[in-house]
Design a protein around this motif. Structure first.
Motif, PDB file in Angstrom:
ATOM      1  N   UNK A 172       0.844  -1.214   0.000  1.00  0.00           N
ATOM      2  CA  UNK A 172       0.000   0.000   0.000  1.00  0.00           C
ATOM      3  C   UNK A 172       0.873   1.256   0.000  1.00  0.00           C
ATOM      4  N   UNK A 173       1.896   1.267   0.841  1.00  0.00           N
ATOM      5  CA  UNK A 173       2.797   2.423   0.934  1.00  0.00           C
ATOM      6  C   UNK A 173       3.500   2.669  -0.403  1.00  0.00           C
ATOM      7  N   UNK A 174       3.974   1.594  -1.015  1.00  0.00           N
ATOM      8  CA  UNK A 174       4.689   1.729  -2.295  1.00  0.00           C
ATOM      9  C   UNK A 174       3.778   2.242  -3.399  1.00  0.00           C
ATOM     10  N   UNK A 175       2.469   2.047  -3.233  1.00  0.00           N
ATOM     11  CA  UNK A 175       1.528   2.541  -4.248  1.00  0.00           C
ATOM     12  C   UNK A 175       1.131   3.999  -3.988  1.00  0.00           C
ATOM     13  N   UNK A 176       1.724   4.606  -2.943  1.00  0.00           N
ATOM     14  CA  UNK A 176       1.450   6.014  -2.655  1.00  0.00           C
ATOM     15  C   UNK A 176       0.218   6.252  -1.803  1.00  0.00           C
ATOM     16  N   UNK A 201      10.142   3.507   7.065  1.00  0.00           N
ATOM     17  CA  UNK A 201      10.739   4.608   7.838  1.00  0.00           C
ATOM     18  C   UNK A 201      10.511   5.976   7.190  1.00  0.00           C
ATOM     19  N   UNK A 202      10.000   5.990   5.950  1.00  0.00           N
ATOM     20  CA  UNK A 202       9.802   7.285   5.283  1.00  0.00           C
ATOM     21  C   UNK A 202       8.330   7.727   5.283  1.00  0.00           C
ATOM     22  N   UNK A 203       7.489   7.150   6.149  1.00  0.00           N
ATOM     23  CA  UNK A 203       6.105   7.636   6.211  1.00  0.00           C
ATOM     24  C   UNK A 203       6.103   9.118   6.593  1.00  0.00           C
ATOM     25  N   UNK A 204       5.070   9.837   6.110  1.00  0.00           N
ATOM     26  CA  UNK A 204       5.011  11.280   6.365  1.00  0.00           C
ATOM     27  C   UNK A 204       4.418  11.638   7.708  1.00  0.00           C
ATOM     28  N   UNK A 259       1.338  -6.914  19.407  1.00  0.00           N
ATOM     29  CA  UNK A 259       1.336  -7.123  17.955  1.00  0.00           C
ATOM     30  C   UNK A 259       1.273  -5.783  17.218  1.00  0.00           C
ATOM     31  N   UNK A 260       0.383  -4.886  17.674  1.00  0.00           N
ATOM     32  CA  UNK A 260       0.278  -3.575  17.020  1.00  0.00           C
ATOM     33  C   UNK A 260       1.596  -2.806  17.098  1.00  0.00           C
ATOM     34  N   UNK A 261       2.279  -2.908  18.241  1.00  0.00           N
ATOM     35  CA  UNK A 261       3.547  -2.171  18.379  1.00  0.00           C
ATOM     36  C   UNK A 261       4.639  -2.765  17.489  1.00  0.00           C
ATOM     37  N   UNK A 262       4.610  -4.088  17.296  1.00  0.00           N
ATOM     38  CA  UNK A 262       5.541  -4.691  16.329  1.00  0.00           C
ATOM     39  C   UNK A 262       5.247  -4.162  14.923  1.00  0.00           C
ATOM     40  N   UNK A 263       3.948  -3.949  14.642  1.00  0.00           N
ATOM     41  CA  UNK A 263       3.556  -3.388  13.339  1.00  0.00           C
ATOM     42  C   UNK A 263       4.097  -1.960  13.202  1.00  0.00           C
ATOM     43  N   UNK A 264       3.949  -1.152  14.269  1.00  0.00           N
ATOM     44  CA  UNK A 264       4.464   0.235  14.242  1.00  0.00           C
ATOM     45  C   UNK A 264       5.961   0.229  13.968  1.00  0.00           C
ATOM     46  N   UNK A 286      14.327  15.053  16.795  1.00  0.00           N
ATOM     47  CA  UNK A 286      15.068  15.112  15.519  1.00  0.00           C
ATOM     48  C   UNK A 286      16.073  13.975  15.393  1.00  0.00           C
ATOM     49  N   UNK A 287      16.489  13.403  16.536  1.00  0.00           N
ATOM     50  CA  UNK A 287      17.509  12.344  16.485  1.00  0.00           C
ATOM     51  C   UNK A 287      16.909  10.950  16.676  1.00  0.00           C
ATOM     52  N   UNK A 288      15.609  10.812  16.443  1.00  0.00           N
ATOM     53  CA  UNK A 288      14.985   9.491  16.565  1.00  0.00           C
ATOM     54  C   UNK A 288      15.602   8.552  15.525  1.00  0.00           C
ATOM     55  N   UNK A 289      16.018   7.338  15.928  1.00  0.00           N
ATOM     56  CA  UNK A 289      16.763   6.476  15.004  1.00  0.00           C
ATOM     57  C   UNK A 289      15.966   5.997  13.787  1.00  0.00           C
ATOM     58  N   UNK A 290      14.641   5.888  13.918  1.00  0.00           N
ATOM     59  CA  UNK A 290      13.841   5.358  12.803  1.00  0.00           C
ATOM     60  C   UNK A 290      12.910   6.396  12.182  1.00  0.00           C
ATOM     61  N   UNK A 291      12.300   7.235  13.024  1.00  0.00           N
ATOM     62  CA  UNK A 291      11.294   8.188  12.538  1.00  0.00           C
ATOM     63  C   UNK A 291      11.574   9.605  13.067  1.00  0.00           C
ATOM     64  N   UNK A 292      12.680  10.251  12.657  1.00  0.00           N
ATOM     65  CA  UNK A 292      12.963  11.604  13.168  1.00  0.00           C
ATOM     66  C   UNK A 292      11.918  12.620  12.702  1.00  0.00           C
TER      67      UNK A 292
END
Length: 440
Positions: free
Chosen positions: A319-323, A363-366, A353-358, A406-412
């Motif tokens: 879904x993400x790759x399809x924009x 990593x480039x979600x807006x 389970x939901x947190x594993x999904x998060x 700003x220094x979050x390792x995955x989602x700054x």
């Protein structure tokens, strides 16, 4: 004029900051984190205890630990003047009186503890000591709503003195509760506030923000004369006590924070009827695609969690790759359990389970929207592994938005919307989404 006291909020889920802005939300409560929060410039700080998701015993233990560390942090930060708030649900769900009892034991003595459940942005008002939820314009006594039938926190009374008697199992009788009704608040309550002592239980009306603003002025004046008060409240009294200027960026302009104009992700855990209606509306919005997580499979065997996670993350990636923005939601059928403890344990399994999904999100979600109070707490503390976050303000009335560091390792610098389960109309979740993609 005396300096304003620091308002320290122990929040039983992460949505109590839904009427303020520009302050810190703390996901940890070690002494150093608490001290940093206390020394922040904002007049208010939130400690997200998430106790609403815990058993009564665990809720008491967590509250005690927070209070004991707070005692040390308050001394280290040299905070002379502070107010303590046990922030809870505006529909009367939560561990009362457990949390206020522990706070009083650890940080008391207090002259009074106030129940102030009004939350105007969510249509919760209190009149003649009866707490109402406004449904389709009609004030409905809250004991007649689905929230009173909550499988963990059920109750039978909207008349707050009777609610107190029920929840304290008669330790505090309805007759002994002090009532501040609208007429008292609007004519001035200072003399009565000065007379309170011995942790007197008091219940407070509120029909408009102006009512609580007036009451807060009186409370602060009396507190400055040495009276010590504890609060069990929803969010609107916090607005009054903190008295902040307007937030920096208007709600309709929150898209400015979205990273690179990219599509985001939505995580929906809450099961209340309102959430399901909002989810249905969101799934109709252009640019979204639903991903249902059939949580009943977790009851089958240990391996199902890993299989489910793999399937969901694959769907999200496509879904993400399809924009588009994936909307991940737990299956809507609420399962029944033999006892509360088993239900809470299963809830923790679903949340895991939901947190594993998060953590597995691209990593480039807006942006990220988290729907449900307990879900939102887990997103911040476990999914994103945050110690603290800065609250930007509200994207909708009652819906907060934070920014990861700003220094979050995955989602700054990721904007995250904390959307309570029981707030907003049927279109509200869709509106928040559309604001973030600049459609509203």
């Amino acid at each position: 004029m005396t300096s304003k006291p620091k308002i320290i909020v122990l929040d039983d889920d992460p949505t109590g900051s839904q009427t303020v802005h520009s302050c810190l939300l703390l996901m940890r409560w070690d002494v150093e984190t608490l001290q940093n929060g206390l020394q922040d410039d904002s007049p208010i700080v939130f400690i997200l205890t998430n106790t609403r998701s815990l058993t009564p015993e665990s809720a008491a233990d967590v509250t005690q630990e927070v209070c004991q560390n707070l005692k040390v942090a308050i001394a280290a930060a040299e905070i002379q003047d502070f107010l303590l708030v046990s922030r809870s649900d505006s529909t009367l769900r939560g561990h009362y009186p457990i949390e206020t009892d522990v706070i009083a034991e650890e940080l008391g003595p207090f002259d009074a503890h106030f129940l102030i459940p009004a939350f105007f942005e969510g249509g919760r008002i209190t009149r003649d000591s009866i707490h109402y939820l406004i449904i389709d314009g009609v004030p409905t006594p809250v004991h007649e709503t689905e929230f009173a039938r909550d499988s963990v926190f059920s109750y039978h009374h909207s008349y707050l003195p009777k609610y107190v008697e029920e929840k304290t199992q008669g330790r505090i009788s309805a007759e002994s509760v002090t009532r501040f009704v609208l007429a008292d608040i609007r004519s001035g309550s200072r003399e009565r506030l000065l007379q309170l002592s011995h942790n007197q239980c008091a219940v407070v009306d509120g029909e408009t923000q102006a009512d609580l603003n007036q009451f807060a002025l009186e409370l602060l004046a009396v507190a400055s004369q040495g009276k010590r008060f504890l609060f069990r409240s929803a969010a609107s009294i916090l607005t009054a006590l903190a008295a902040l200027p307007p937030q920096a960026i208007a709600p309709e302009n929150m898209a400015e924070y979205v990273r690179g104009g990219k599509p985001g992700a939505v995580i929906v855990g809450s099961h209340v009827k309102k959430t399901t209606e909002q989810l249905e509306a969101l799934l109709q919005a252009e640019g979204t695609a639903g991903v249902e997580v059939n949580v009943a499979r977790l009851l089958e065997d240990e391996e199902q969690s890993a299989i489910l996670l793999k399937e969901v993350l694959e769907n999200i990636r496509v879904i993400h790759d399809s924009g588009k923005t994936p909307v991940v939601y737990t299956s809507r059928q609420e399962l029944t359990f033999n006892d509360v403890e088993t239900r809470l344990q299963f809830g923790a399994q679903v949340s895991g389970l939901l947190m594993d999904i998060v953590q597995g999100l691209p990593s480039d979600i807006g942006f990220l929207i988290s729907k449900g109070g307990i879900t939102s707490n887990d997103v911040l503390s476990t999914g994103l592994c945050l110690t603290a976050a800065r609250l930007l303000g509200q994207i909708l009335p009652g819906c907060s938005m934070i920014l990861t560091p700003f220094d979050h390792p995955q989602f700054p610098n990721l904007p995250v919307v904390l959307f309570p389960g029981n707030v907003g109309d049927a279109e509200a979740l869709s509106t928040a989404y559309q604001r973030l993609i600049k459609e509203v």
